[in-house]
Write an enzyme that holds these catalytic residues in place. Sequence first.
Site, short mmCIF file in Angstrom:
data_model
loop_
_atom_site.label_atom_id
_atom_site.label_comp_id
_atom_site.label_asym_id
_atom_site.label_seq_id
_atom_site.Cartn_x
_atom_site.Cartn_y
_atom_site.Cartn_z
CG ASP A 1 49.41 -7.62 -15.01
OD1 ASP A 1 48.74 -6.77 -14.40
OD2 ASP A 1 50.43 -8.15 -14.54
CG ASN B 1 51.44 -4.37 -14.43
OD1 ASN B 1 50.89 -4.57 -13.36
ND2 ASN B 1 51.97 -5.34 -15.15
CG ASP C 1 51.25 -7.37 -7.68
OD1 ASP C 1 50.68 -8.35 -8.18
OD2 ASP C 1 51.72 -6.43 -8.37
CG ASP D 1 53.44 -13.60 -14.20
OD1 ASP D 1 53.75 -12.45 -14.51
OD2 ASP D 1 52.38 -13.88 -13.57
CG ASP D 2 56.33 -9.64 -17.58
OD1 ASP D 2 56.55 -9.76 -18.78
OD2 ASP D 2 56.29 -8.53 -16.99
NE ARG E 1 56.26 -3.44 -13.93
CZ ARG E 1 55.97 -4.69 -14.15
NH1 ARG E 1 55.10 -5.03 -15.08
NH2 ARG E 1 56.53 -5.65 -13.45
CE LYS F 1 49.10 -12.31 -13.10
NZ LYS F 1 50.30 -12.57 -12.30
CG ASP G 1 -0.25 -0.31 2.50
OD1 ASP G 1 0.87 -0.87 2.46
OD2 ASP G 1 -0.81 0.00 3.56
CB CYS H 1 46.19 -9.44 -13.16
SG CYS H 1 47.66 -8.88 -12.29
C1 GLA Z 1 52.03 -7.33 -12.17
C2 GLA Z 1 51.24 -8.50 -11.65
C3 GLA Z 1 52.19 -9.58 -11.13
C4 GLA Z 1 53.11 -10.00 -12.25
C5 GLA Z 1 53.85 -8.78 -12.82
C6 GLA Z 1 54.62 -9.15 -14.06
O1 GLA Z 1 52.69 -6.66 -11.16
O2 GLA Z 1 50.35 -8.09 -10.65
O3 GLA Z 1 51.46 -10.68 -10.65
O4 GLA Z 1 52.36 -10.63 -13.25
O5 GLA Z 1 52.96 -7.74 -13.17
O6 GLA Z 1 55.29 -8.08 -14.61
#
Ligand code: GLA
Length: 699
Positions: A446, A448, A514, A334-335, A411, A444, A41, A492
């Site tokens: 990323d 940055n 991180d 990773d990188d 970076r 993954k 209501d 990420c």
């Molecule tokens: C960022 C990500 C990390 C890693 C680096 C690689 O900082 O958060 O986990 O992958 O880049 O350069």
Amino acid sequence: MPIFVRDNCFVLETPHTHYAFGVADGELQHIHWGEKCPRLDYTVPNYREEVSQHPASEFDKREYVPFGGTNYRECALKCTFSDGCRDTVLQYDSYTLKDDTLTVICKDRHYPLTVKLIYQVQEDSDVLTRSAEIVNTGNSDITLHKAASAQLHLPSRAPYTVLNFNGSWSTEFRKAEEVLTGGSVVFESRRGLTGHCQNPSVVFSQNATEDEGDVFFAALGFSGNFKISAERNFTGLTHAVIGLQDFDFSYTLHAGESFKTPPVYMGYTKGFAAMSHEMHRFAVEHILPVRFKNEPLPVLYNSWEATEFDVNEKDQLRLAKIAASLGCELFVMDDGWFGERKDDHAGLGDWFVNREKFPNGLKPLIDGVRALGMKFGIWVEPEMVSPDSDLYRKHPDWAYHYPTRKGNELRWQLVLNFTRQDVQDYIFTCLDELLTENDISYIKWDMNRPFSETGAENLENPQELWYRHTHALYSVVDRLRAKHPDVQFEACASGGGRVDFGAMHHFDMVWTSDNTDPVDRLVIQNGYSYLYPIKCMRAWVTDMNRTSRPTSLDYRFNVSMQGSLSLGGNLLEYTDEELKTCAKYIALYKELRPLVQFGKLYRLTNGRADRISMTQYVDKNRENSVLFVCTQPTTFFADRFVTIRLKGLCPDAMYRVQSSGEEFTASGGVLMHCGFHAKFTHAFASEIYRIKKLPEAQG
Ligand code: GLA
């Protein structure tokens, strides 16, 4: 149908709540958000107050306030019409109701502008979805300067506690709370991405604990610039505007075009625990990409902290062999695997295998990982370019830039202008080839650095880039997913810089931070857990701060098992004893995984203020539960004793409680209300309690 239209009122009904608004004098006025009023209501309140310094507009609760007239509050919409008029007057026009979606249509009184307010309800959830669509129905341009997703009005005139999750790189998700007594508070990003500093979500509460009190929450589904502003005005009313950032934003709506805002997910619950349960479940059911939403995530090993940029076939395979023997299911390199990527000074944009590091391509490594029984994943950072890269040398104009300015290289990298179709196509082609030519199951993705020098010559209106970049990102990911449906994607951004429901609509999970120090991580995970689903929370066991703040492997596993367990330490340096410990916990996690990733989470303690962290998960049928306990540094004798009171169990049923040192049975009632006694004699101690319901006969 959980949406009712009665007389001049609209009521959105969820299992426990109502959201109601109505039409008065041609305007949409908010009526109610909170507990259900079963008789429905509702009437539209009459706010018609006015004194010379305070026009009527300051006393009301309009659903979506445009800039113009006597609207002095933070507005939801601001436009400039082709004749220069910046004043918008919205009038209710009509509505449509289709399945679970109500669309309320408002039109400007004079100009060819339509605003559609879109409300969506799910029968199984207290979370509503809102968004807006702005349409230019005329023949000349309209410029949007602001287009929020929603305006929120809170029911009480008493002040609310406003909660946001603040931080920085490596310090994500610290709870920032304040009582908003007057004036306003803003949470925002101007960085081009969600960022680590403030999260695109807000929680308003009054007298709230985990279990009771009023809790109103809203989270934006967008991974770029956003703004949430909350204000308590002189009448005591608190309202908020949530949506895209208006700073440096504008968008040109050509004749016939429309603009869609990102969604806002919002709800009302009693207590914070119910908010988390609602939002976690809603995210899994209705936000996450469909393909993997109901599958538990694999236990992964990531090579970053072990090898950094120094990747090659032999060393990665050595790590992979150990990871596989421990029970890891996915190996992520990773990188460092592409271009001239020896460190972070070069190579981004050249998404081609570095032949010095991998003379025979990635195939031997991937075959090796597959032969070990694991899937293979790889790191990329597609929105970036290193000035020292072939891509940049060939296409310097592909980065956001002004010809007269030197770009800020954070970076040693620049942000690619993703609003360009050729840039999107280049990235799509590189990643498509990578996925087509290699047996890769996981990306993954990323990101940055924040944006700078945001010139975008390709755009007629460069201020659209803040909106267009994020949509271009989503579009490239979606194209890749459509072509490679079995690949999982992780978002990420230097850790948790892209934790938001926009990312979670296109990516399967996020990298939380991180910072993998377990003690810090407890705080970060606690903050994350308020709104975001545990399943998506990647949590690595690593060696971070191993010498400066040593914690046992048991402790580190305990912390990471509270999310999506992953490993990231240098396994080559682990002793046999440590490897055995890893294998033991990975096996245990696989048993607990459905409970942790899909169960209800209860925060028995809360963040840094408590000297102990206790997080409990309970499954849907209240049959299985697990409690993770981690102590913080303390020297007080009296702090050793703890009474643990569980939550979410059936009071009548009997449960067996098992920890490393003891086993006993008790009823759910006793475990929840009376609790049980535990003693932790040293700092950084940890324990995992498994709680299992006994069959009726034994109970
Ligand atoms: C960022 C990500 C990390 C890693 C680096 C690689 O900082 O958060 O986990 O992958 O880049 O350069």
